[in-house]
Design a protein around this motif. Structure first.
Motif, mmCIF file in Angstrom:
data_model
loop_
_atom_site.group_PDB
_atom_site.id
_atom_site.type_symbol
_atom_site.label_atom_id
_atom_site.label_comp_id
_atom_site.label_asym_id
_atom_site.label_seq_id
_atom_site.Cartn_x
_atom_site.Cartn_y
_atom_site.Cartn_z
ATOM 1 N N ASP A 17 5.790 10.057 -2.367
ATOM 2 C CA ASP A 17 4.351 9.923 -2.101
ATOM 3 C C ASP A 17 3.573 9.393 -3.294
ATOM 4 N N ASP A 18 4.112 9.491 -4.519
ATOM 5 C CA ASP A 18 3.401 8.925 -5.673
ATOM 6 C C ASP A 18 3.188 7.428 -5.496
ATOM 7 N N GLU A 19 4.185 6.751 -4.924
ATOM 8 C CA GLU A 19 4.092 5.300 -4.775
ATOM 9 C C GLU A 19 2.998 4.913 -3.786
ATOM 10 N N ILE A 20 2.816 5.711 -2.726
ATOM 11 C CA ILE A 20 1.768 5.405 -1.748
ATOM 12 C C ILE A 20 0.401 5.720 -2.337
ATOM 13 N N LEU A 21 0.280 6.859 -2.985
ATOM 14 C CA LEU A 21 -0.990 7.206 -3.629
ATOM 15 C C LEU A 21 -1.387 6.161 -4.674
ATOM 16 N N GLY A 22 -0.417 5.746 -5.487
ATOM 17 C CA GLY A 22 -0.742 4.875 -6.605
ATOM 18 C C GLY A 22 -0.932 3.420 -6.231
ATOM 19 N N CYS A 23 -0.092 2.912 -5.341
ATOM 20 C CA CYS A 23 -0.162 1.467 -5.085
ATOM 21 C C CYS A 23 0.262 1.100 -3.669
ATOM 22 N N GLY A 24 0.030 1.991 -2.710
ATOM 23 C CA GLY A 24 0.408 1.705 -1.329
ATOM 24 C C GLY A 24 -0.273 0.492 -0.753
ATOM 25 N N GLY A 25 -1.536 0.281 -1.111
ATOM 26 C CA GLY A 25 -2.260 -0.891 -0.614
ATOM 27 C C GLY A 25 -1.719 -2.180 -1.190
ATOM 28 N N THR A 26 -1.387 -2.153 -2.470
ATOM 29 C CA THR A 26 -0.800 -3.330 -3.120
ATOM 30 C C THR A 26 0.576 -3.628 -2.545
ATOM 31 N N MET A 27 1.375 -2.581 -2.346
ATOM 32 C CA MET A 27 2.698 -2.767 -1.740
ATOM 33 C C MET A 27 2.570 -3.420 -0.368
ATOM 34 N N ALA A 28 1.610 -2.966 0.427
ATOM 35 C CA ALA A 28 1.421 -3.527 1.761
ATOM 36 C C ALA A 28 0.997 -4.987 1.696
ATOM 37 N N ARG A 29 0.151 -5.320 0.738
ATOM 38 C CA ARG A 29 -0.233 -6.725 0.553
ATOM 39 C C ARG A 29 0.980 -7.575 0.207
ATOM 40 N N LEU A 30 1.801 -7.057 -0.701
ATOM 41 C CA LEU A 30 2.964 -7.813 -1.153
ATOM 42 C C LEU A 30 3.968 -8.027 -0.021
ATOM 43 N N THR A 31 4.288 -6.959 0.710
ATOM 44 C CA THR A 31 5.260 -7.111 1.799
ATOM 45 C C THR A 31 4.708 -8.016 2.891
ATOM 46 N N GLY A 32 3.405 -7.935 3.124
ATOM 47 C CA GLY A 32 2.790 -8.803 4.117
ATOM 48 C C GLY A 32 2.864 -10.269 3.752
ATOM 49 N N ALA A 33 2.938 -10.546 2.455
ATOM 50 C CA ALA A 33 3.034 -11.926 1.982
ATOM 51 C C ALA A 33 4.477 -12.372 1.794
ATOM 52 N N GLY A 34 5.430 -11.505 2.178
ATOM 53 C CA GLY A 34 6.824 -11.890 2.109
ATOM 54 C C GLY A 34 7.550 -11.496 0.842
ATOM 55 N N HIS A 35 6.930 -10.704 -0.012
ATOM 56 C CA HIS A 35 7.596 -10.270 -1.239
ATOM 57 C C HIS A 35 8.630 -9.186 -0.926
ATOM 58 N N GLU A 36 9.660 -9.137 -1.743
ATOM 59 C CA GLU A 36 10.671 -8.095 -1.663
ATOM 60 C C GLU A 36 10.205 -6.933 -2.530
ATOM 61 N N VAL A 37 9.852 -5.832 -1.906
ATOM 62 C CA VAL A 37 9.342 -4.664 -2.622
ATOM 63 C C VAL A 37 10.352 -3.526 -2.516
ATOM 64 N N HIS A 38 10.811 -3.063 -3.654
ATOM 65 C CA HIS A 38 11.722 -1.930 -3.732
ATOM 66 C C HIS A 38 10.968 -0.708 -4.249
ATOM 67 N N VAL A 39 11.375 0.467 -3.810
ATOM 68 C CA VAL A 39 10.811 1.719 -4.317
ATOM 69 C C VAL A 39 11.951 2.585 -4.836
ATOM 70 N N ALA A 40 11.780 3.115 -6.033
ATOM 71 C CA ALA A 40 12.733 4.070 -6.586
ATOM 72 C C ALA A 40 12.083 5.443 -6.627
#
Length: 227
Positions: A17-40
């Protein structure tokens, strides 16, 4: 300007949940634009402090949240939650070094050094070790995100203060961020707790209005390599 320069992205989260709290909106923008987003996810709750049933439920919540955001892959390091200080630095550093080498990200999004939770502090330090610029493959940009209920609960300015200098527009993905966090049913709290949906939206609106955007996520630029 878009986020094309972010390339492949690795988000390092001490806990689910830290990743969603911290940058979930940015992650969604990136994946929507076709970027490969990994979460550890660095840690895993262990008994007796964390009952197995609860841990399994949080893992399922994370799976659903990541699917909603469009995460390419979730990597679990399974180090002890709320006990990273008991792990040898070489083990923690080695786990993140191996991960960064495997994923080969262009951009790293990591927790902030000044967060109150020691797991966050140690994850930041290990991430910086893993991202040492020792070859052309080193991540070109490292940004630290802010985590509600962690980043502003330490003792700034006695401890490092989060002073954002990067703002990413998430007007188009704020609702998806809120929906993703709402899937963490075990973590959502009622307002005025910081882990409430209202507070998450309020912070996004505040960070946005600071730079004349309707909603944004804020980061501190730790290192930028312009190649």
């Amino acid at each position: 300007m878009g986020l094309e320069h972010f390339g492949r992205v690795l988000v390092i989260a001490p806990h689910p949940d830290d990743e969603i709290l911290g940058c979930g909106g940015t992650m969604a923008r990136l994946t929507g634009a076709g970027h490969e987003v990994h979460v550890a996810i660095v840690t895993l709750g262990r008994e007796p402090a964390f009952p197995a049933e609860g841990v399994a439920r949080v893992q399922d919540e994370a799976r659903r949240a990541h699917a909603l955001i469009g995460v390419h892959a979730t990597h679990r390091l399974d180090l002890p939650a709320a006990a990273l200080d008991t792990v040898a630095a070489a083990e923690l550093n080695g786990a993140l070094i191996n991960l960064v080498n495997d994923v080969n990200p262009d951009t790293l999004l990591i927790p902030f050094l000044g967060d109150v939770h020691q797991d966050h502090q140690l994850t930041f330090l290990a991430s910086m070790v893993a991202a040492r610029p020792r070859s052309p493959k080193a991540p070109a940009r490292i940004l630290a995100y802010e985590t509600l209920s962690e980043t502003n609960w330490y003792a700034a300015p006695t401890t490092p203060a989060f002073v954002p200098n990067v703002f990413i527009d998430i007007q188009s993905t704020l609702e998806r961020k809120l929906e993703a966090f709402s899937l963490f049913e075990t973590q959502v709290k009622a307002f005025p707790d910081e882990r409430s949906l209202l507070t998450i939206e309020a912070l996004a609106r505040l960070r946005g209005s600071a730079v004349f955007l309707r909603a944004a996520e804020a980061f501190m630029a730790i290192r930028m390599i312009e190649r």
